[in-house]
Write a protein that holds these residues in place. Structure first.
Motif, short mmCIF file in Angstrom:
data_model
loop_
_atom_site.label_atom_id
_atom_site.label_comp_id
_atom_site.label_asym_id
_atom_site.label_seq_id
_atom_site.Cartn_x
_atom_site.Cartn_y
_atom_site.Cartn_z
N GLN A 269 81.68 -75.11 7.43
CA GLN A 269 81.17 -75.34 8.78
C GLN A 269 80.30 -74.18 9.22
O GLN A 269 80.59 -73.03 8.88
N PHE A 270 79.25 -74.48 9.98
CA PHE A 270 78.50 -73.43 10.67
C PHE A 270 78.86 -73.49 12.15
O PHE A 270 79.03 -74.57 12.71
N ILE A 271 78.95 -72.31 12.75
CA ILE A 271 79.20 -72.25 14.19
C ILE A 271 78.02 -71.53 14.83
O ILE A 271 77.70 -70.40 14.48
N ASN A 277 72.04 -68.92 27.30
CA ASN A 277 70.84 -69.64 26.86
C ASN A 277 71.28 -70.62 25.77
O ASN A 277 71.15 -70.35 24.57
N ASP A 278 71.82 -71.75 26.23
CA ASP A 278 72.62 -72.62 25.35
C ASP A 278 71.93 -73.94 25.02
O ASP A 278 72.58 -74.98 24.93
N VAL A 279 70.62 -73.88 24.82
CA VAL A 279 69.86 -75.11 24.56
C VAL A 279 70.40 -75.85 23.32
O VAL A 279 70.53 -77.08 23.33
N VAL A 280 70.77 -75.10 22.29
CA VAL A 280 71.25 -75.77 21.06
C VAL A 280 72.69 -76.28 21.21
O VAL A 280 72.95 -77.45 20.88
N PRO A 281 73.64 -75.47 21.72
CA PRO A 281 74.96 -76.06 21.98
C PRO A 281 74.88 -77.31 22.87
O PRO A 281 75.60 -78.28 22.64
N MET A 282 73.98 -77.31 23.85
CA MET A 282 73.81 -78.50 24.68
C MET A 282 73.32 -79.68 23.84
O MET A 282 73.80 -80.80 24.00
N TYR A 283 72.37 -79.41 22.96
CA TYR A 283 71.88 -80.48 22.08
C TYR A 283 73.03 -81.03 21.23
O TYR A 283 73.17 -82.25 21.07
N LEU A 284 73.86 -80.11 20.71
CA LEU A 284 74.95 -80.56 19.83
C LEU A 284 75.95 -81.43 20.58
O LEU A 284 76.49 -82.39 20.02
N SER A 285 76.15 -81.14 21.88
CA SER A 285 77.11 -81.97 22.59
C SER A 285 76.50 -83.22 23.22
O SER A 285 77.20 -84.21 23.41
N TYR A 317 67.80 -82.09 8.44
CA TYR A 317 68.77 -83.17 8.67
C TYR A 317 68.06 -84.46 9.08
O TYR A 317 68.68 -85.34 9.68
N CYS A 318 66.77 -84.55 8.75
CA CYS A 318 65.99 -85.74 9.08
C CYS A 318 66.19 -86.14 10.55
O CYS A 318 66.30 -87.34 10.88
N SER A 319 66.27 -85.15 11.42
CA SER A 319 66.39 -85.37 12.87
C SER A 319 67.58 -86.24 13.26
O SER A 319 67.56 -86.88 14.30
N ASN A 322 73.81 -87.01 14.48
CA ASN A 322 75.17 -87.15 13.94
C ASN A 322 75.43 -86.22 12.77
O ASN A 322 76.50 -85.64 12.67
N ASN A 323 74.44 -86.07 11.90
CA ASN A 323 74.63 -85.20 10.73
C ASN A 323 74.60 -83.73 11.15
O ASN A 323 75.34 -82.91 10.61
N ILE A 324 73.72 -83.41 12.10
CA ILE A 324 73.62 -82.02 12.53
C ILE A 324 74.92 -81.58 13.18
O ILE A 324 75.47 -80.53 12.88
N LYS A 325 75.47 -82.42 14.05
CA LYS A 325 76.69 -81.98 14.76
C LYS A 325 77.93 -82.03 13.87
O LYS A 325 78.95 -81.47 14.21
N GLU A 326 77.83 -82.71 12.72
CA GLU A 326 78.88 -82.62 11.71
C GLU A 326 78.94 -81.20 11.12
O GLU A 326 80.00 -80.61 10.98
N ASP A 327 77.77 -80.67 10.78
CA ASP A 327 77.68 -79.38 10.07
C ASP A 327 77.73 -78.18 11.00
O ASP A 327 78.11 -77.09 10.58
N ILE A 328 77.24 -78.34 12.24
CA ILE A 328 77.12 -77.19 13.14
C ILE A 328 77.88 -77.47 14.43
O ILE A 328 77.64 -78.48 15.09
#
Ligand SMILES: *Cc1c(COP(=O)(O)O)cnc(C)c1O
Length: 434
Positions: A269-271, A277-285, A317-319, A322-328
Motif C-alpha cells: 500500500q502507498f499512503i 493542502n489536501d487536494v489528493v486525499p480529497m480526490y481519493l475520498s 492507472y488509466c484515470s 477505483n484502482n487509484i484508491k485501491e493502491d493509495i
C-alpha cells in the motif's frame, strides 16, 4: 527507451530530448513507454546489492540501452554518493532518512542525477549549457549543489529577495563557480515569469543554449525510485506486508514509488500524507480532483494546491479512480496535529522529526489503526535542522545541526540584484553567457 507525453501517448521522444526539454510542447508530462518488471533474481539477491548497484539495475532495465552500461555506472556513482538509512522506531514503524545529501532534503537525489545525466548528454556538444531555474527556496539549494562544478553547464537560479529562509539563501548564494544566484526584487511568481519569458525569447534561445531544471523533469523521478528498493532491502524479512507512507506536495516521490512497484517491488500500500493542502486525499475520498490556491503551513514544501505529478499518477492507472484508491490511501493533518506528532515521537522514541516527516507519522498511525500488523516505512524528506527555529520551539530544546549546514552561516553571500523587468534580465543574460 522512448517517452511519450501524457497528452499524446502515440508520439515519442528520446531520453535525451525528454531530459533537456523537461516539459513536452503540449504541456503534458513525459512518461516512459514501458516500466519494465525487474527479474526475480534481482529480488532474491536484493540484500546483496549496494544502493548504487540497485540504481544501476533499475536504470539498465528502464533506460534499455539508451546509455551504455559503463557510462550509466559512472553517472550513478557520481550521483548516489550518500546513504538512505532505515531507522526503526518500533516493530511496525520505520523511518527512511532521505536527508543525508548536501542540501539535507530528498531533492538532492533527483538534482544530482539530473545534473550527471545532462552533463553526459551534453558531452558531444561544444556549446555550454545554461540552466535557468526559479525557486521559492527548497529546489534551488538541491539544484545548486547538484550542478556545482559540473563541466560544460552553468546554472542561473532566480529567487525572490527576502522571501526565502536565511539558510536557503546561503545554500543558493555561497557556492560560486558555475552557480549564479539572481536576487529578484519581487515574488516567486515574478521569478518564474522571467524564466518562462526567457525560454520564449528568440534572441536568447538563438544565442545561448538554455535548459531548465524543472521539478517535473523525468530525470529527477528516476533516482527517487531507487530508495524504495534500498529501504525494502533494509527491513527485517518477517511476513508483515510493507506500506510506504509519503509526505507529499507535488507527488513526485509517490510517483517514483509507483514506478518501483511496477518494477516488481512488493508494496502492499502507498499512503499519501498531506498537510491541509489536501487536494489528493480529497480526490481519493470523493473522486473529484479540485485544485485550489495553496495555504501556508509548517510543512511548507508540501504547500501545493495543484500537484504537478498527479497527471502522471492518473496516466499510470488509466484515470481509474477505483484502482487509484485501491493502491493509495490519503490522509491530511493540520499544523497543531503536526506539532503534537513531533513532540510525541520525540518523547516516546527519542527521534527528532521535521514537520514533513511528522505529517507522515500521523498518516501511518491513522492507516495502521485499521490495518494493524503492517510494516510502515515513512519517508523522512528533510533533516529537522532545515527548519531549526520551528523544530526547537516545538520540542523546546536545542537540536544538532549537521556540519555542512552549520558552516554555511560563515560563508559569504554573492547574488546579482535584479528588478522584475524582462529587458534588464535579458541584457544581463546576454552579457554574461553569450
Ligand atoms: C519537495 C518536498 C516535499 C514534497 O515532495 P513531492 O515529491 O513534491 O511530493 C516534501 N518534503 C520536503 C522536505 C520537500 O522538500
Amino acid at each position: 527507451m522512448r517517452l511519450y507525453s501524457t497528452r499524446n501517448p502515440s508520439s515519442f521522444v528520446s531520453l535525451e530530448e525528454a531530459v533537456f526539454k523537461g516539459l513536452p510542447d503540449d504541456n503534458g508530462l513525459f512518461m516512459p513507454e514501458y516500466i519494465p518488471q525487474l527479474p526475480d533474481s534481482f529480488f532474491e539477491r536484493l540484500k546483496d546489492y549496494s544502493f548504487q548497484e540497485i540504481g544501476l539495475e533499475v536504470c539498465r532495465h528502464l533506460f534499455n540501452g539508451a546509455i551504455p552500461e559503463n557510462d550509466l555506472r559512472a553517472i550513478i556513482e557520481k550521483s548516489i554518493t550518500f546513504p538512505a538509512p532505515v531507522v526503526k522506531l518500533d516493530d511496525e514503524t520505520y523511518v527512511l532518512e532521505l536527508f543525508h545529501g548536501p542540501s539535507l532534503a530528498f531533492k538532492d537525489f533527483g538534482a544530482r542525477f539530473m545534473a550527471r545525466l545532462m552533463s553526459y548528454f551534453n558531452k558531444g556538444n561544444g556549446r555550454e549549457l545554461v540552466i535557468l531555474v526559479a525557486t521559492s527556496g527548497d529546489t534551488g539549494g538541491a539544484v545548486a549543489a547538484g550542478f556545482y562544478k559540473t563541466p560544460g553547464i552553468r546554472v542561473v537560479i532566480l529567487y525572490p529577495s527576502g522571501k526565502v529562509s536565511y539558510l536557503q539563501e546561503k545554500q543558493l548564494t555561497t557556492l560560486g563557480e558555475n552557480i549564479t544566484a539572481v536576487e529578484i526584487d519581487g515574488t516567486f511568481d515574478d521569478c518564474q515569469a522571467l524564466v518562462k519569458k526567457a525560454f520564449l525569447d528568440k534572441d536568447l534561445t538563438g544565442n545561448i543554449r538554455l535548459s531548465s531544471a524543472n521539478s517535473i523533469n523525468i530525470a529527477r523521478l528516476v533516482p527517487q525510485s531507487f530508495y524504495y528498493f534500498e529501504a525494502y532491502k533494509q527491513l527485517p524479512s518477517d511476513k508483515k506486508p510493507v506500506v510506504f507512507c509519503i509526505p507529499s506536495g507535488n507527488f513526485g516521490n509517490l510517483t517514483a514509488g509507483i514506478f518501483a512497484k511496477k518494477m516488481g517491488l512488493p508494496v502492499h500500500q502507498f499512503i499519501a500524507a498531506t498537510n491541509i493542502n489536501d487536494v489528493v486525499p480529497m480526490y481519493l475520498s470523493t473522486g473529484e480532483f479540485t485544485p485550489r490556491p495553496s495555504a501556508p503551513t509548517l510543512s511548507n514544501a508540501m504547500d501545493v494546491g495543484n500537484p504537478s505529478n498527479f497527471t502522471r499518477i492518473l496516466d499510470m492507472y488509466c484515470s481509474t479512480w477505483n484502482n487509484i484508491k485501491e493502491d493509495i490511501k490519503g490522509y491530511a493533518f493540520n499544523d497543531q496535529q503536526t506539532e503534537d506528532a513531533m513532540r510525541r515521537t520525540f518523547q516516546v522514541h527519542g527521534y527528532v522529526l521535521d514537520p514533513h516527516g511528522a505529517v507522515g507519522v500521523l498518516a501511518l498511525e491513522a492507516f495502521q489503526v485499521e490495518n494493524p500488523r503492517t510494516k510502515g516505512v515513512i519517508l523522512e524528506t528533510a533533516h529537522p535542522s532545515k527548519f531549526l527555529p520551528d523544530v526547537e520551539r516545538i520540542l523546546n530544546c536545542k537540536i544538532d545541526v549537521p556540519k555542512r549546514l552549520a558552516i554555511l552561516s560563515k560563508k559569504e553571500k554573492h547574488s546579482v540584484p535584479m528588478g522584475i523587468a524582462f529587458d534588464q534580465f535579458k541584457a544581463w543574460l546576454l552579457d554574461a553567457y553569450q
